[in-house]
Design a protein around this motif. Sequence first.
Motif, PDB file in Angstrom:
ATOM      1  N   PRO A 197       0.822  -1.217   0.000  1.00 20.78           N
ATOM      2  CA  PRO A 197       0.000   0.000   0.000  1.00 20.78           C
ATOM      3  C   PRO A 197       0.860   1.275   0.000  1.00 20.78           C
ATOM      4  CG  PRO A 197      -0.827  -1.559   1.621  1.00 20.78           C
ATOM      5  CD  PRO A 197       0.467  -2.113   1.102  1.00 20.78           C
ATOM      6  N   ALA A 198       2.050   1.192   0.574  1.00 19.20           N
ATOM      7  CA  ALA A 198       2.940   2.360   0.601  1.00 19.20           C
ATOM      8  C   ALA A 198       3.365   2.756  -0.814  1.00 19.20           C
ATOM      9  CB  ALA A 198       4.163   2.077   1.466  1.00 19.20           C
ATOM     10  N   THR A 199       3.452   1.799  -1.701  1.00 23.78           N
ATOM     11  CA  THR A 199       3.787   2.093  -3.094  1.00 23.78           C
ATOM     12  C   THR A 199       2.712   2.965  -3.718  1.00 23.78           C
ATOM     13  OG1 THR A 199       5.043   0.059  -3.395  1.00 23.78           O
ATOM     14  CG2 THR A 199       4.109   1.044  -5.381  1.00 23.78           C
ATOM     15  N   TRP A 200       1.457   2.549  -3.554  1.00 22.91           N
ATOM     16  CA  TRP A 200       0.348   3.302  -4.147  1.00 22.91           C
ATOM     17  C   TRP A 200       0.192   4.659  -3.483  1.00 22.91           C
ATOM     18  CZ3 TRP A 200       0.147   1.128  -8.407  1.00 22.91           C
ATOM     19  CH2 TRP A 200       0.188  -0.256  -8.548  1.00 22.91           C
ATOM     20  N   ARG A 201       0.387   4.710  -2.165  1.00 22.46           N
ATOM     21  CA  ARG A 201       0.281   5.972  -1.441  1.00 22.46           C
ATOM     22  C   ARG A 201       1.358   6.938  -1.939  1.00 22.46           C
ATOM     23  NH1 ARG A 201      -0.057   3.836   3.328  1.00 22.46           N
ATOM     24  NH2 ARG A 201       2.147   3.906   3.825  1.00 22.46           N
ATOM     25  N   THR A 202       2.574   6.430  -2.148  1.00 23.24           N
ATOM     26  CA  THR A 202       3.679   7.258  -2.617  1.00 23.24           C
ATOM     27  C   THR A 202       3.402   7.803  -4.013  1.00 23.24           C
ATOM     28  OG1 THR A 202       5.240   6.030  -1.247  1.00 23.24           O
ATOM     29  CG2 THR A 202       6.160   7.269  -3.103  1.00 23.24           C
ATOM     30  N   LEU A 203       2.956   6.946  -4.908  1.00 21.25           N
ATOM     31  CA  LEU A 203       2.622   7.403  -6.261  1.00 21.25           C
ATOM     32  C   LEU A 203       1.496   8.434  -6.226  1.00 21.25           C
ATOM     33  CD1 LEU A 203       2.813   4.054  -8.274  1.00 21.25           C
ATOM     34  CD2 LEU A 203       4.414   5.986  -8.390  1.00 21.25           C
ATOM     35  N   SER A 204       0.512   8.202  -5.378  1.00 23.92           N
ATOM     36  CA  SER A 204      -0.611   9.131  -5.258  1.00 23.92           C
ATOM     37  C   SER A 204      -0.152  10.492  -4.755  1.00 23.92           C
ATOM     38  CB  SER A 204      -1.669   8.541  -4.332  1.00 23.92           C
ATOM     39  OG  SER A 204      -2.775   9.388  -4.248  1.00 23.92           O
ATOM     40  N   VAL A 205       0.725  10.493  -3.757  1.00 25.66           N
ATOM     41  CA  VAL A 205       1.263  11.753  -3.225  1.00 25.66           C
ATOM     42  C   VAL A 205       1.992  12.509  -4.325  1.00 25.66           C
ATOM     43  CG1 VAL A 205       3.020  12.728  -1.678  1.00 25.66           C
ATOM     44  CG2 VAL A 205       1.398  11.036  -0.813  1.00 25.66           C
ATOM     45  N   LEU A 206       2.834  11.805  -5.070  1.00 33.54           N
ATOM     46  CA  LEU A 206       3.600  12.462  -6.137  1.00 33.54           C
ATOM     47  C   LEU A 206       2.688  12.983  -7.239  1.00 33.54           C
ATOM     48  CD1 LEU A 206       6.646  10.040  -6.376  1.00 33.54           C
ATOM     49  CD2 LEU A 206       6.662  12.415  -5.549  1.00 33.54           C
ATOM     50  N   GLN A 207       1.653  12.232  -7.565  1.00 29.39           N
ATOM     51  CA  GLN A 207       0.725  12.678  -8.596  1.00 29.39           C
ATOM     52  C   GLN A 207      -0.045  13.920  -8.146  1.00 29.39           C
ATOM     53  OE1 GLN A 207      -2.770  10.236  -9.709  1.00 29.39           O
ATOM     54  NE2 GLN A 207      -1.907  10.316 -11.783  1.00 29.39           N
ATOM     55  N   THR A 208      -0.412  13.951  -6.884  1.00 28.88           N
ATOM     56  CA  THR A 208      -1.206  15.059  -6.348  1.00 28.88           C
ATOM     57  C   THR A 208      -0.368  16.309  -6.099  1.00 28.88           C
ATOM     58  OG1 THR A 208      -2.691  13.489  -5.289  1.00 28.88           O
ATOM     59  CG2 THR A 208      -2.744  15.745  -4.464  1.00 28.88           C
ATOM     60  N   THR A 209       0.811  16.141  -5.526  1.00 25.51           N
ATOM     61  CA  THR A 209       1.592  17.303  -5.089  1.00 25.51           C
ATOM     62  C   THR A 209       2.765  17.651  -5.986  1.00 25.51           C
ATOM     63  OG1 THR A 209       2.953  15.941  -3.644  1.00 25.51           O
ATOM     64  CG2 THR A 209       0.995  16.931  -2.662  1.00 25.51           C
ATOM     65  N   GLY A 210       3.147  16.744  -6.872  1.00 30.01           N
ATOM     66  CA  GLY A 210       4.289  17.012  -7.740  1.00 30.01           C
ATOM     67  C   GLY A 210       5.582  16.527  -7.119  1.00 30.01           C
ATOM     68  N   ALA A 211       6.669  16.782  -7.822  1.00 38.05           N
ATOM     69  CA  ALA A 211       7.988  16.320  -7.399  1.00 38.05           C
ATOM     70  C   ALA A 211       8.364  16.907  -6.045  1.00 38.05           C
ATOM     71  CB  ALA A 211       9.041  16.702  -8.437  1.00 38.05           C
ATOM     72  N   MET A 212       9.060  16.091  -5.257  1.00 39.04           N
ATOM     73  CA  MET A 212       9.527  16.562  -3.954  1.00 39.04           C
ATOM     74  C   MET A 212      10.734  15.756  -3.516  1.00 39.04           C
ATOM     75  SD  MET A 212       6.555  15.100  -1.384  1.00 39.04           S
ATOM     76  CE  MET A 212       5.296  16.010  -2.202  1.00 39.04           C
ATOM     77  N   ARG A 213      11.412  16.281  -2.517  1.00 43.50           N
ATOM     78  CA  ARG A 213      12.573  15.592  -1.968  1.00 43.50           C
ATOM     79  C   ARG A 213      12.139  14.349  -1.193  1.00 43.50           C
ATOM     80  NH1 ARG A 213      16.624  20.203   0.446  1.00 43.50           N
ATOM     81  NH2 ARG A 213      17.006  21.262  -1.528  1.00 43.50           N
TER      82      ARG A 213
END
Length: 156
Positions: free
Chosen positions: A37-53
């Motif tokens: 689930p952390a994989t999907w959560r991570t992809l979702s965060v990146l899709q929603t908020t954009g690139a980040m450190r």
Amino acid sequence: MPQTDLTDLHHILGDLVVASHRLTRLAARVTGSTESPATWRTLSVLQTTGAMRLGELAAHSRVSQPTMTKIVRNLVESEWVKRIADTDDARAWQIAITPKGADALQAWRDELSAALVPMFADLSDDEIEALRSTVTIIGSRVELSAAASEAVAGAR
């Protein structure tokens, strides 16, 4: 709003969060996917908020930085994310979702939805409309909250 209404709202929101988590876990279990689930959560965060450190991404995904390092390593190998140079700090990298990652995330969401359709296929039109309204309300409040958080962070 009277205190009794606030108390009722408090309980309804708590129940909504619990029901949402249970629904997500049930859908994931029904699909039989072995992806974390952390994989999907991570992809979702990146899709929603954009690139980040990496550290920011770990905080958004609610995992430790070493755990996020492992997740990102696997996602880079899958070509679902890419590392890009941080324009503010040449020594640092930002993590961004790739089109392949966005496609994988959408396929996962479609799979989850398809797994849930049989459980909800008997809903009335009014119940479906209630779900649609709930999604709209929650989406608007989450977007408002995200915008407020960004404004506060930018003011620092």
